[in-house]
Enzyme design. Structure first.
Site: not given
Length: 812
Positions: A617, A484, A562, A508, A635, A479-481
């Site tokens: 978050d 990047g 998740n 990452k 995160d 996936g994309e974070g």
């Protein structure tokens, strides 16, 4: 330059003068020569954690803790670890005199701590020294003839403008007397001041003529008018309140500290460093050393050694002082106080001079005047030398800045991270200029890509974390974070004891159009993960590839995605997805499974809080699940720009997770561990609704109003009353009244121990009930998965859940 040098010089000379004037500390004659007793007061509020520490001497042989003459032992709230005792959830029953008795070969040290836990919060108390005076004046007024109100202390009301920082307590007083006793009322901006006009309300103390507001926020700005009146007349007075919002900045170090110090051999040297920082600072003490006969590396940066660094049980006050005991001539040199927070780094340096022990012959003793002159001259010489050195250094290296790699015992001093890329030289120049050095700096909020085509950059190598590129096999994208993309990979030999073992990891890396800010943020996340360390319930850093190629940050791989999707995929058939009503989950979750999820997340957040890390978050989408059903918080190291985002627009910089945000974070942008606790309460609700969307059917504009009015989400169908009360405690309007993560861990641990594995969930009832019913203004397309107020479009993999209202199907 002259002004800055003068300030430094005066700081040194003033410190020297004070040290000369200070009389030596001696024990009274009547104290026994083998015993030394110290008394320290300690005040706490109900619910606080009390931490008492015993200052250890080098000759201590044993330590004993006593309360009110009785030997202390560990309980479920009291923890004793040698020189330290911790008492969680303090109450008045913890009041008393605590004694730390340390025994040495020649004497016994007893440190007495008088602990006082008040019966109420400090904001509810009024400690004004004029209370008694006001009361006596009122009694005198009652015995006098009738008259209109008059101010009793007008001189104390002269200050009309009060400017205070956010989160402080404000008290306005209008002391008056009159016969009969006047009444007091307050206006805000010429309108009646109501309790529901501010979160947490306010307090009026009529007996002291005062208005008290705890934890003020920017919305409390305005004019506050007190009106004192009786039947013979009325008087009024207006105060103006200005709440100054704390702006983020790197740590500020007090000028002149640490100061140059001179001591004799065998004595103790002390450096002080006063740090001012709104974000929690990380403080280190460094000593400049020589490597191969040189104090400076080939690139011009000095070598340093870490002497003292902040730990879990060290306070900022402890870190602001460096003690060097039994100094030798080798200890002489330059010392640096380094303070860093999430915004930046600051540092000040000072010099230590070690002198020989003076001969005791009277003829050789210097007079106090001579000693002062020597100290002044020495200080002036060192300051001058330091200023000249800095000027020469900056002239030779105008483009280099300084920063510290805080993770190496011996490392180079650098202020920003050099990033190397190819540079095209136009024209016929024969210069060999084939590369340029770009300094990673923070960009403006636009985040415009500046490193298009970035292929190579240079970072200082960290041997503890560096992984050879040929030991890493990249796989499919995951996936994309924020910075990047994330790809699956296999790492060989991460475990040094098993060099051939293959470990599945996540990597990452930057996108091809990465900006300088993206690179800076990815490096910041990596360094934050290094600093925080490892824990079972957070995503841990496994390594990094920083040399000879693009930056790869290697972290743990979680195969089950998740927590939000993990819960939704395990909903029982009664909650079938609209696109696949025959889908039966492979695994049903029991009540104990859900409590275990909450318990693990609370443990991870408790660890982050102990490291002084605020997540900002926390939500089910940011908790990842491993193959063994271990919850890992992700995160937590991201650099989030929260001060320049429009609440009512979707921007390219980020999205605010408003449904998970505490009121003080949502309305006043105040982020604390207590605001993370609010988010944890929403995450609890997500868990016990198996991935439900918070505040279902509530428009964002209406949500703001509901939160201000004190509305909270209803109890999920399969949630116990105890767990729902835990959620509501997390959603308390006053941050100080919310539980800590440590308390949540203890409560969930107890609930988990009492749970049965066989309590499988009956989720035939709806999961998205909420007491204030609102019409669904959206189309029939499923959109219950919105993460923030900016997202009103359905997610591509979003399951459409039945809409219920009061137990029945709600019509669209």
């Amino acid at each position: 330059m002259f002004s800055g040098m003068s300030l430094l010089l005066w700081g040194v000379l003033l410190g020297a003068a004070l040290s000369v004037a200070r009389p030596p500390s001696t024990l009274p004659d009547e104290v026994a020569p083998k015993t030394k007793t110290e008394v320290e007061p300690y005040s706490a509020q109900p619910g606080d954690r009390i931490t008492l520490q015993c200052r250890l001497r080098e000759d201590v042989q044993s330590i004993n803790w006593v309360k009110n003459g009785v030997q202390l032992s560990e309980t479920n709230r009291t923890r004793i670890t040698g020189e330290e005792i911790q008492i969680s959830n303090a109450g008045p029953e913890d009041n008393g005199v605590y004694a730390c008795v340390t025994n040495g070969p020649s004497r016994t040290y007893t440190v007495l701590c008088s602990v006082n836990v008040s019966d109420a919060l400090p904001s509810a108390e009024d400690d004004d020294e004029d209370d008694d005076n006001s009361s006596s004046e009122e009694k005198a007024a009652e015995n006098s003839k009738p008259n209109r109100p008059l101010w009793s202390h007008p001189e104390k009301m002269e200050k009309k403008l009060h400017a205070v920082p956010a989160a402080k307590t404000v008290k306005f007083r209008c002391p008056a007397n009159g016969t009969p006793t006047p009444t007091l009322r307050w206006l805000k901006n010429n309108r009646a001041f109501q309790q529901d006009q501010r979160i947490g309300g306010y307090k009026v103390r009529s007996q002291t003529w005062s208005l008290i507001m705890d934890s003020v926020v920017p919305s409390d700005k305005g004019n506050y008018t007190c009106i004192v009146e009786n039947k013979y007349g009325a008087i009024n007075h207006t105060y103006q309140l200005d709440v100054v919002e704390r702006s983020p900045h790197r740590p500020i170090l007090q000028a002149g500290l640490p100061a140059n110090t001179s001591v004799t051999v065998g004595t103790t040297a002390e450096f002080s460093c006063k740090v001012y920082s709104d974000p929690q600072p990380h403080i280190q003490w460094l000593r400049h050393i020589e490597i191969n006969g040189s104090r400076v590396a080939s690139d011009g940066f000095p070598y340093v050694e870490i002497l003292k660094t902040a730990g879990v049980n060290t306070s900022d006050k402890d870190m602001e002082v460096l003690h060097l005991r039994n100094v030798t001539f080798e200890d002489a040199g330059q010392y640096t106080c380094l303070a860093a927070n999430s915004i930046g780094i600051s540092h000040h340096s000072a010099w230590l001079t070690v002198l020989k022990v003076e001969d005791n012959k009277p003829a050789l003793l210097a007079s106090p005047l001579q000693l002062e002159i020597i100290i002044y001259c020495t200080g002036a010489a060192f300051v001058s030398a330091m200023v000249v050195t800095i000027i020469i250094f900056k002239m030779k290296h105008p483009s280099k800045k300084s920063d510290f790699n805080s993770q190496l015992a011996v490392h180079k001093l650098a202020k920003s991270i050099p990033v190397r890329r190819q540079v095209t030289v136009s024209g016929d120049s024969s210069s060999s200029m084939n590369s340029g050095v770009i300094l990673v700096r923070r960009l403006s909020s636009s985040g415009t890509p500046m490193l298009s085509g970035l292929s190579e950059y240079e970072l200082p190598e960290d041997p503890r974390w560096e992984v050879a590129r040929d030991r890493l096999i990249l796989g499919k994208p995951l996936g994309e974070g924020c910075f990047g993309q994330v790809v699956m990979a296999e790492a060989i030999g991460l475990d040094k004891e098993k060099p051939n073992k293959v470990t599945k990891v996540a990597v990452k890396m930057l996108k091809s159009d990465a900006s300088e800010k993206d690179l800076s943020d990815l490096i910041s996340e990596m360094e934050m993960m290094k600093m925080i360390g490892k824990h079972k319930n957070i995503i841990n850093l496994l390594g990094a590839c920083t040399q000879d190629g693009p930056l790869y940050v290697i972290v743990e791989y979680t195969s089950k995605g998740n927590l939000r999707e993990y819960l939704r995929a395990r909903r029982p058939p009664a909650m079938e997805y609209c696109y696949n009503p025959t889908c039966v989950p492979d695994q049903l979750l029991s009540f104990k499974d859900l409590v275990s999820c909450a318990y693990q997340v609370a443990r991870g957040m408790d660890y982050l809080a102990s490291k002084k890390c605020i997540h900002r978050d926390l939500a089910a989408r940011n908790v990842l699940v491993t193959e063994d059903n271990i919850m890992k918080i992700a995160d937590f190291g991201l650099a989030r720009d929260i001060h320049h985002i429009d609440y009512y627009k979707k921007t390219t910089n980020g999205r605010l997770p408003v449904k998970w945000m505490a009121p003080e974070a949502l309305f006043d942008r105040i982020y604390t561990h207590q605001s993370d606790v609010w988010s944890f309460g929403v995450l609890l609700w997500e868990i016990f609704t198996l991935g439900g969307s918070p505040y279902p059917g509530v428009p964002m504009e209406e949500l703001f109003k509901l939160l201000k009015e004190g509305h909270r989400m209803d109890k999920p169908t399969n949630c116990t009353n105890e767990l729902y009360m835990m959620m509501k405690d997390c959603w308390h309007a006053m941050p100080s009244q919310r539980p800590t993560f440590n308390q949540l861990v203890e409560d969930l641990d107890r609930i988990l121990a009492l749970s049965s594995n066989q309590e499988y969930l009956d989720l035939s009832m709806p999961v998205n009930q909420y007491s204030p019913c609102f019409p669904d203004t959206r189309s029939s397309t499923c959109s219950s998965g919105e993460d923030s107020m900016f997202s009103h479009d359905p997610l591509p993999d979003e399951p459409c859940l039945p809409k219920y209202s009061n137990g029945g199907l709600k019509k669209r």
